[in-house]
Motif scaffolding. Structure first.
Motif, PDB file in Angstrom:
ATOM      1  N   ALA A 296      16.665  -8.932   8.889  1.00 26.81           N
ATOM      2  CA  ALA A 296      16.324  -7.701   9.615  1.00 26.81           C
ATOM      3  C   ALA A 296      17.041  -6.480   9.056  1.00 26.81           C
ATOM      4  O   ALA A 296      16.587  -5.353   9.261  1.00 26.81           O
ATOM      5  N   GLN A 297      18.149  -6.685   8.362  1.00 28.78           N
ATOM      6  CA  GLN A 297      18.926  -5.571   7.830  1.00 28.78           C
ATOM      7  C   GLN A 297      18.601  -5.262   6.370  1.00 28.78           C
ATOM      8  O   GLN A 297      19.178  -4.338   5.794  1.00 28.78           O
ATOM      9  N   LEU A 298      17.697  -6.013   5.759  1.00 26.19           N
ATOM     10  CA  LEU A 298      17.456  -5.872   4.327  1.00 26.19           C
ATOM     11  C   LEU A 298      16.090  -5.268   4.016  1.00 26.19           C
ATOM     12  O   LEU A 298      15.072  -5.687   4.566  1.00 26.19           O
ATOM     13  N   THR A 299      16.093  -4.291   3.133  1.00 28.11           N
ATOM     14  CA  THR A 299      14.865  -3.818   2.495  1.00 28.11           C
ATOM     15  C   THR A 299      14.779  -4.520   1.147  1.00 28.11           C
ATOM     16  O   THR A 299      15.682  -4.394   0.324  1.00 28.11           O
ATOM     17  N   VAL A 300      13.693  -5.254   0.911  1.00 29.00           N
ATOM     18  CA  VAL A 300      13.574  -6.099  -0.276  1.00 29.00           C
ATOM     19  C   VAL A 300      12.375  -5.648  -1.105  1.00 29.00           C
ATOM     20  O   VAL A 300      11.252  -5.579  -0.601  1.00 29.00           O
ATOM     21  N   VAL A 301      12.621  -5.358  -2.385  1.00 27.12           N
ATOM     22  CA  VAL A 301      11.547  -4.897  -3.261  1.00 27.12           C
ATOM     23  C   VAL A 301      11.545  -5.693  -4.561  1.00 27.12           C
ATOM     24  O   VAL A 301      12.591  -5.962  -5.145  1.00 27.12           O
ATOM     25  N   GLY A 302      10.343  -6.113  -4.975  1.00 27.04           N
ATOM     26  CA  GLY A 302      10.175  -6.856  -6.221  1.00 27.04           C
ATOM     27  C   GLY A 302       9.485  -6.013  -7.273  1.00 27.04           C
ATOM     28  O   GLY A 302       9.461  -4.776  -7.203  1.00 27.04           O
ATOM     29  N   ASN A 303       8.874  -6.698  -8.243  1.00 26.49           N
ATOM     30  CA  ASN A 303       8.265  -5.986  -9.366  1.00 26.49           C
ATOM     31  C   ASN A 303       7.208  -6.854 -10.043  1.00 26.49           C
ATOM     32  O   ASN A 303       7.464  -8.020 -10.317  1.00 26.49           O
ATOM     33  N   PHE A 304       6.049  -6.302 -10.280  1.00 25.71           N
ATOM     34  CA  PHE A 304       4.912  -6.848 -11.023  1.00 25.71           C
ATOM     35  C   PHE A 304       3.651  -6.958 -10.177  1.00 25.71           C
ATOM     36  O   PHE A 304       2.570  -7.068 -10.715  1.00 25.71           O
ATOM     37  N   GLY A 305       3.747  -6.985  -8.841  1.00 31.64           N
ATOM     38  CA  GLY A 305       2.549  -7.008  -8.008  1.00 31.64           C
ATOM     39  C   GLY A 305       1.818  -8.334  -8.012  1.00 31.64           C
ATOM     40  O   GLY A 305       0.578  -8.361  -7.958  1.00 31.64           O
ATOM     41  N   ASN A 306       2.535  -9.455  -8.036  1.00 32.18           N
ATOM     42  CA  ASN A 306       1.914 -10.771  -8.056  1.00 32.18           C
ATOM     43  C   ASN A 306       1.255 -11.115  -6.727  1.00 32.18           C
ATOM     44  O   ASN A 306       1.685 -10.666  -5.662  1.00 32.18           O
ATOM     45  N   ALA A 307       0.241 -11.977  -6.802  1.00 28.72           N
ATOM     46  CA  ALA A 307      -0.545 -12.346  -5.621  1.00 28.72           C
ATOM     47  C   ALA A 307       0.313 -12.982  -4.535  1.00 28.72           C
ATOM     48  O   ALA A 307       0.206 -12.626  -3.353  1.00 28.72           O
TER      49      ALA A 307
END
Length: 387
Positions: A296-307
């Motif tokens: 609940a305390q984390l903003t999580v961001v990735g990379n590449f836009g995978n399905a």
């Protein structure tokens, strides 16, 4: 052809010009959280404006198709590692594009290590390949085999990897497919990281305390991390609290999840996570986040836009945002570059492959699909090739 939406020289400062004022102003705002990461309910006007600038993204026009495929071409696609979606999708797209061009296609799994990549290139040389296309493989990791391919006068196309001159050596790839005009591959990778930073800056109201996961194996991994750090500096209230260095062997040995879990446990002030490869969520990062008691305390961001990651975002799981680009589109452009070289022409110089911020409310691909741009690049190339 001209680039759409904005000029690419401005894109080389991607989104910063419009967003710096908004991001800086947001750095003193308060943070609000919900059951699945920080919400927008308490987000300042300035932070929302910065987010919208990132979500708008930028892209370019598809290149004009100027050559027809030569008949009887023997194409070898070298996957960086078929156990990772970020290698599978562009490799399979290159195979599909090669078949559409009428070529004989072969796929070799490099198994996430330089020895495997080199063995695949040498296998292709022995098989009398006309075109060898390593996917996501930097030249320095396979300098010897690429040199042998060059000596054998085989066309080699870097699809998502850097040439050896980036590390101070001699260029060995016949061509490296360029995603966007007037932007080097180094700038393009850095822009990925910068967009990740824009996302966490906005979502935390300028209070981002980040656990940054850094991919150490390729040249381009640290470029993403540098782009992230450089952009985060625009926010006075933000910082990278901890950097976790990760290599392919952490995936092969199945130690990524435990390493990430330990890093998160050892950084109790962290409220944001950025990782450079979407497939790493399923390789252990997602489970570590879900079981940390701090989701609940984390903003999580990735990379590449995978399905798979888009579906996690859709289901309110262990990831909030992403940076999307079409590795499939880049693969089709890479095949077109090979077509051009075989016809005695120069590579296109721009594939028109853009970058765009993604979350549950912006640019989210349809269920089960990776991010794809609103252009039919397959029809564009097949029509141009006369297929």
């Amino acid at each position: 052809m001209s680039e759409q939406r904005r000029s690419l020289p401005r894109l080389a400062l991607p989104l910063i010009v419009a967003a710096i004022t908004a991001i800086t102003a947001a750095c003193g705002a308060s943070q609000s959280t919900s059951a699945s990461g920080p919400s927008d309910s308490g987000t300042s006007k300035e932070a929302r404006a910065a987010l919208e600038t990132a979500f708008k993204g930028a892209t370019g026009d598809l290149p004009e198709v100027t050559a027809k495929p030569k008949a009887g071409v023997n194409l070898w696609v070298i996957s960086c590692g078929q156990q990772q979606p970020g290698c599978v999708e562009p490799s399979e797209a290159a195979m599909a594009a090669g078949k559409a061009a009428g070529w004989k296609t072969n796929l070799c799994d490099g198994k996430l290590n330089p020895s495997g990549w080199g063995a695949c290139i040498r296998q292709a040389i022995s098989a009398k390949a006309d075109v060898i296309m390593p996917v996501g493989v930097d030249c320095p990791a396979v300098q010897g085999p690429l040199g042998e391919a060059k000596k054998a006068k085989i066309i080699t196309i870097g699809n998502g990897g850097m040439d050896c001159d980036v590390a101070g050596g001699e260029k060995l790839y016949s061509a490296v497919t360029t995603p966007l005009k007037s932007m080097t591959l180094a700038d393009y990778r850095a822009r990925m990281g910068a967009l990740q930073a824009d996302y966490v800056i906005g979502k935390t109201n300028g209070k981002a305390k980040v656990l940054l996961v850094n991919f150490t194996d390729p040249i381009w991994g640290p470029m993403i991390s540098k782009g992230f750090r450089d952009e985060l500096k625009q926010c006075a209230g933000c910082e990278v609290v901890k950097q976790l260095d990760v290599g392919n062997q952490d995936l092969v040995n199945n130690t990524l999840g435990s390493k990430f879990s330990s890093a998160l446990l050892g950084a109790p002030t962290v409220n944001a996570v950025a990782f450079p490869i979407d497939g790493w969520l399923q390789a252990g990062i997602g489970q570590a986040i879900s079981s940390s008691g701090r989701r609940a305390q984390l903003t999580v961001v990735g990379n590449f836009g995978n399905a798979a990651n888009a579906d996690v975002i859709r289901s309110d799981g262990a990831q909030d945002g992403d940076v999307g680009y079409s590795s499939k589109q880049l693969s089709w452009a890479a095949i077109d570059d090979a077509v051009r070289l075989m016809a005695g022409q120069k590579p296109a110089g721009s594939a028109g492959v853009g970058l765009v911020g993604i979350d549950a409310d912006h640019n989210l691909p349809k269920k089960g699909s990776s991010y794809e741009p609103p252009v039919d690049y397959v029809k564009h190339y097949t029509t141009g090739w006369g297929k």
